[in-house]
Scaffold this motif. Structure first.
Motif, PDB file in Angstrom:
ATOM      1  N   GLN A  36       0.832  -1.203   0.000  1.00  0.00           N
ATOM      2  CA  GLN A  36       0.000   0.000   0.000  1.00  0.00           C
ATOM      3  C   GLN A  36       0.869   1.256   0.000  1.00  0.00           C
ATOM      4  OE1 GLN A  36      -3.259  -0.030   2.765  1.00  0.00           O
ATOM      5  NE2 GLN A  36      -3.628   2.159   2.578  1.00  0.00           N
ATOM      6  N   VAL A  37       1.956   1.239   0.763  1.00  0.00           N
ATOM      7  CA  VAL A  37       2.879   2.380   0.778  1.00  0.00           C
ATOM      8  C   VAL A  37       3.458   2.597  -0.616  1.00  0.00           C
ATOM      9  CG1 VAL A  37       5.029   3.295   1.733  1.00  0.00           C
ATOM     10  CG2 VAL A  37       3.449   2.045   3.211  1.00  0.00           C
ATOM     11  N   PHE A  38       3.908   1.516  -1.261  1.00  0.00           N
ATOM     12  CA  PHE A  38       4.496   1.642  -2.590  1.00  0.00           C
ATOM     13  C   PHE A  38       3.459   2.124  -3.602  1.00  0.00           C
ATOM     14  CE2 PHE A  38       8.762  -0.656  -2.931  1.00  0.00           C
ATOM     15  CZ  PHE A  38       9.088  -0.375  -1.617  1.00  0.00           C
ATOM     16  N   ALA A  39       2.228   1.635  -3.488  1.00  0.00           N
ATOM     17  CA  ALA A  39       1.178   2.041  -4.423  1.00  0.00           C
ATOM     18  C   ALA A  39       0.882   3.534  -4.299  1.00  0.00           C
ATOM     19  CB  ALA A  39      -0.089   1.227  -4.173  1.00  0.00           C
ATOM     20  N   LEU A  40       0.755   4.029  -3.075  1.00  0.00           N
ATOM     21  CA  LEU A  40       0.485   5.452  -2.866  1.00  0.00           C
ATOM     22  C   LEU A  40       1.665   6.314  -3.303  1.00  0.00           C
ATOM     23  CD1 LEU A  40      -1.327   5.318   0.600  1.00  0.00           C
ATOM     24  CD2 LEU A  40      -2.355   5.719  -1.649  1.00  0.00           C
ATOM     25  N   GLU A  41       2.863   5.731  -3.251  1.00  0.00           N
ATOM     26  CA  GLU A  41       4.053   6.464  -3.696  1.00  0.00           C
ATOM     27  C   GLU A  41       4.020   6.699  -5.204  1.00  0.00           C
ATOM     28  OE1 GLU A  41       8.927   6.038  -3.520  1.00  0.00           O
ATOM     29  OE2 GLU A  41       7.664   4.433  -2.720  1.00  0.00           O
ATOM     30  N   PHE A  42       3.289   5.870  -5.945  1.00  0.00           N
ATOM     31  CA  PHE A  42       3.191   6.048  -7.395  1.00  0.00           C
ATOM     32  C   PHE A  42       2.432   7.307  -7.780  1.00  0.00           C
ATOM     33  CE2 PHE A  42       3.728   1.238  -7.905  1.00  0.00           C
ATOM     34  CZ  PHE A  42       5.036   1.374  -8.334  1.00  0.00           C
ATOM     35  N   THR A  43       1.851   8.016  -6.797  1.00  0.00           N
ATOM     36  CA  THR A  43       1.166   9.281  -7.113  1.00  0.00           C
ATOM     37  C   THR A  43       2.155  10.422  -7.323  1.00  0.00           C
ATOM     38  OG1 THR A  43       0.923   9.876  -4.761  1.00  0.00           O
ATOM     39  CG2 THR A  43      -0.867   8.618  -5.768  1.00  0.00           C
ATOM     40  N   VAL A  44       3.413  10.236  -6.982  1.00  0.00           N
ATOM     41  CA  VAL A  44       4.407  11.325  -7.066  1.00  0.00           C
ATOM     42  C   VAL A  44       4.427  11.985  -8.451  1.00  0.00           C
ATOM     43  CG1 VAL A  44       6.879  11.853  -7.020  1.00  0.00           C
ATOM     44  CG2 VAL A  44       5.861  10.542  -5.170  1.00  0.00           C
ATOM     45  N   PRO A  45       4.500  11.232  -9.576  1.00  0.00           N
ATOM     46  CA  PRO A  45       4.556  11.903 -10.889  1.00  0.00           C
ATOM     47  C   PRO A  45       3.363  12.813 -11.170  1.00  0.00           C
ATOM     48  CG  PRO A  45       5.132   9.579 -11.098  1.00  0.00           C
ATOM     49  CD  PRO A  45       4.594   9.765  -9.721  1.00  0.00           C
ATOM     50  N   PHE A  46       2.196  12.467 -10.632  1.00  0.00           N
ATOM     51  CA  PHE A  46       1.013  13.289 -10.879  1.00  0.00           C
ATOM     52  C   PHE A  46       1.112  14.609 -10.120  1.00  0.00           C
ATOM     53  CE2 PHE A  46      -0.476   8.758 -10.872  1.00  0.00           C
ATOM     54  CZ  PHE A  46      -0.431   8.613 -12.249  1.00  0.00           C
ATOM     55  N   TRP A  47       1.553  14.539  -8.858  1.00  0.00           N
ATOM     56  CA  TRP A  47       1.749  15.772  -8.095  1.00  0.00           C
ATOM     57  C   TRP A  47       2.837  16.633  -8.737  1.00  0.00           C
ATOM     58  CZ3 TRP A  47      -2.486  15.558  -5.808  1.00  0.00           C
ATOM     59  CH2 TRP A  47      -2.910  14.469  -5.030  1.00  0.00           C
ATOM     60  N   VAL A  48       3.885  15.994  -9.257  1.00  0.00           N
ATOM     61  CA  VAL A  48       4.969  16.730  -9.919  1.00  0.00           C
ATOM     62  C   VAL A  48       4.422  17.527 -11.105  1.00  0.00           C
ATOM     63  CG1 VAL A  48       7.064  16.497 -11.317  1.00  0.00           C
ATOM     64  CG2 VAL A  48       6.849  15.212  -9.194  1.00  0.00           C
ATOM     65  N   ALA A  49       3.542  16.901 -11.902  1.00  0.00           N
ATOM     66  CA  ALA A  49       2.968  17.578 -13.071  1.00  0.00           C
ATOM     67  C   ALA A  49       2.202  18.827 -12.651  1.00  0.00           C
ATOM     68  CB  ALA A  49       2.051  16.623 -13.829  1.00  0.00           C
ATOM     69  N   VAL A  50       1.417  18.722 -11.577  1.00  0.00           N
ATOM     70  CA  VAL A  50       0.623  19.861 -11.098  1.00  0.00           C
ATOM     71  C   VAL A  50       1.529  20.940 -10.519  1.00  0.00           C
ATOM     72  CG1 VAL A  50      -1.123  20.590  -9.432  1.00  0.00           C
ATOM     73  CG2 VAL A  50      -1.398  18.420 -10.654  1.00  0.00           C
ATOM     74  N   ILE A  51       2.498  20.548  -9.672  1.00  0.00           N
ATOM     75  CA  ILE A  51       3.377  21.518  -9.019  1.00  0.00           C
ATOM     76  C   ILE A  51       4.268  22.217 -10.039  1.00  0.00           C
ATOM     77  CG2 ILE A  51       5.295  21.761  -7.381  1.00  0.00           C
ATOM     78  CD1 ILE A  51       3.994  19.381  -5.836  1.00  0.00           C
ATOM     79  N   ALA A  52       4.788  21.469 -11.029  1.00  0.00           N
ATOM     80  CA  ALA A  52       5.628  22.069 -12.060  1.00  0.00           C
ATOM     81  C   ALA A  52       4.834  23.092 -12.873  1.00  0.00           C
ATOM     82  CB  ALA A  52       6.200  20.990 -12.975  1.00  0.00           C
ATOM     83  N   ALA A  53       3.552  22.813 -13.096  1.00  0.00           N
ATOM     84  CA  ALA A  53       2.699  23.765 -13.821  1.00  0.00           C
ATOM     85  C   ALA A  53       2.499  25.043 -13.001  1.00  0.00           C
ATOM     86  CB  ALA A  53       1.356  23.119 -14.140  1.00  0.00           C
ATOM     87  N   LEU A  54       2.348  24.893 -11.688  1.00  0.00           N
ATOM     88  CA  LEU A  54       2.088  26.051 -10.827  1.00  0.00           C
ATOM     89  C   LEU A  54       3.345  26.872 -10.559  1.00  0.00           C
ATOM     90  CD1 LEU A  54      -0.300  24.409  -8.191  1.00  0.00           C
ATOM     91  CD2 LEU A  54      -0.938  25.974 -10.038  1.00  0.00           C
ATOM     92  N   LEU A  55       4.486  26.181 -10.328  1.00  0.00           N
ATOM     93  CA  LEU A  55       5.701  26.882  -9.899  1.00  0.00           C
ATOM     94  C   LEU A  55       6.677  27.164 -11.035  1.00  0.00           C
ATOM     95  CD1 LEU A  55       6.493  25.104  -6.498  1.00  0.00           C
ATOM     96  CD2 LEU A  55       5.113  27.152  -6.933  1.00  0.00           C
ATOM     97  N   LEU A  56       6.758  26.279 -12.023  1.00  0.00           N
ATOM     98  CA  LEU A  56       7.721  26.452 -13.111  1.00  0.00           C
ATOM     99  C   LEU A  56       7.075  26.920 -14.407  1.00  0.00           C
ATOM    100  CD1 LEU A  56      10.005  23.301 -12.619  1.00  0.00           C
ATOM    101  CD2 LEU A  56      10.269  25.591 -11.642  1.00  0.00           C
ATOM    102  N   GLY A  57       5.749  27.042 -14.393  1.00  0.00           N
ATOM    103  CA  GLY A  57       5.060  27.505 -15.588  1.00  0.00           C
ATOM    104  C   GLY A  57       4.984  26.486 -16.698  1.00  0.00           C
ATOM    105  N   GLU A  58       5.203  25.193 -16.375  1.00  0.00           N
ATOM    106  CA  GLU A  58       5.099  24.160 -17.401  1.00  0.00           C
ATOM    107  C   GLU A  58       3.642  23.984 -17.825  1.00  0.00           C
ATOM    108  OE1 GLU A  58       6.947  20.492 -16.422  1.00  0.00           O
ATOM    109  OE2 GLU A  58       8.942  21.369 -16.191  1.00  0.00           O
ATOM    110  N   ARG A  59       3.465  23.690 -19.097  1.00  0.00           N
ATOM    111  CA  ARG A  59       2.110  23.581 -19.651  1.00  0.00           C
ATOM    112  C   ARG A  59       1.432  22.315 -19.146  1.00  0.00           C
ATOM    113  NH1 ARG A  59       0.756  22.158 -25.418  1.00  0.00           N
ATOM    114  NH2 ARG A  59      -1.462  22.613 -25.607  1.00  0.00           N
ATOM    115  N   LEU A  60       0.211  22.473 -18.626  1.00  0.00           N
ATOM    116  CA  LEU A  60      -0.580  21.332 -18.168  1.00  0.00           C
ATOM    117  C   LEU A  60      -1.456  20.891 -19.328  1.00  0.00           C
ATOM    118  CD1 LEU A  60      -0.776  19.762 -15.509  1.00  0.00           C
ATOM    119  CD2 LEU A  60      -2.766  21.138 -14.909  1.00  0.00           C
TER     120      LEU A  60
END
Length: 297
Positions: free
Chosen positions: A91-115
């Motif tokens: 379960q810990v490993f499965a929830l850890e797989f959410t990291v790339p999705f949060w990265v996409a959102v945070i990069a869009a907000l902080l680095l201006g990357e296109r969502l």
């Protein structure tokens, strides 16, 4: 074949680190484990730098970004270690797989990357996967699960900061400051609960955690150099059934089908996010060759 071997090293490192964290969870305070992990990592990476790049790799023009990155990374590590001690390993490993999705959102907000639409679809599949795993409304959300999710968000901020640092810093420098910054922070938090381990087996697990934390980074970095991100993501998914088997065999944990279905949704979301048509891959490869030629000149 090389990428398979590198990812095998990463899977074994991450799985062994998870088992070490589980074994230490009832024996050593988590902050103390993180402190000893940082000390071991600092010694190893300092020796590697001394043999490969010399003093220049110890210097950085961006100490502030390293501090920000590693405070978030430390928070992620703490939540991950706490979750390992409280939840089934899979379960810990499965929830850890959410990291790339949060990265996409945070990069869009902080680095201006296109969502893009593809990224939005990937994030939606990641959220659906989390809902399948946690079953809100059917079961009471466990505090430990929320801790691991917050940990994943913290890792995501750290990864976005790493992406910024990658433009100016050598990967060895990033690893060096990871250990250097986190060592005093973890020591300060560990001192009120400090209890020096006396059993040799505990020290062995601490050593394993310290070494595998670095070897996992090392193997994944080399895997990324050998193959496309989509292949690495797919192979990385194999650590979920691997750690599931470890949990069943050594800790008598159950393996919920909803967890596998939720993690599969995350896998497909990740693949959608990293997939590039052949013409885009060729274009990127040509651009990288041009950049390499400029750098070589």
């Amino acid at each position: 074949m090389r990428v398979v071997l590198w990812m095998l090293g990463a899977l074994l490192s991450l799985s062994l680190m998870a088992v070490g964290a589980r074994e230490l969870s009832t024996e050593v305070n988590t902050f103390q484990t993180l402190f000893i992990r940082s000390v071991i990592g600092l010694l190893i990476i300092s020796l590697v730098i001394a043999r490969s790049g010399g003093p220049r790799l110890f210097a950085t023009p961006r100490p502030g970004m390293h501090i920000v990155r590693n405070l978030f990374h430390f928070g992620g590590q703490y939540g991950w270690f706490v979750g390992i001690g409280l939840l089934p390993l899979a379960q810990v490993f499965a929830l850890e797989f959410t990291v790339p999705f949060w990265v996409a959102v945070i990069a869009a907000l902080l680095l201006g990357e296109r969502l893009t639409g593809r990224k939005i679809l990937a994030v939606a599949m990641g959220v659906a996967g989390v809902l399948l795993i946690l079953k809100p409304g059917v079961e009471i959300l466990e505090l430990a699960s929320l801790i691991v999710l917050v940990s994943a968000v913290s890792f995501s901020f750290a990864y976005v900061a790493t992406k910024s640092l990658a433009a100016t810093e050598n990967p060895l420098t990033v690893l060096f400051y990871m250990c250097l910054v986190q060592m005093p922070v973890s020591l300060l938090l560990a001192l009120p609960h400090w209890q020096l381990p006396t059993e040799p087996l505990i020290w062995l697990w601490l050593l394993i955690v310290g070494v595998t934390a670095l070897s996992a980074h090392f193997c994944i970095t080399h895997a990324m150099k050998c193959a496309e991100a989509g292949i690495v993501v797919t192979l990385d998914f194999l650590r979920l059934p691997l750690i599931g088997v470890v949990g069943i065999v050594f800790y008598s944990e159950s393996f919920d089908m909803a967890l596998l279905l939720g993690a599969s949704l995350m896998l497909f979301g990740n693949l959608i996010n990293v997939y590039r048509p052949a013409y885009q891959r060729n274009m990127l490869a040509t651009m990288h060759k041009g950049e390499d030629g400029i750098e070589n000149r």
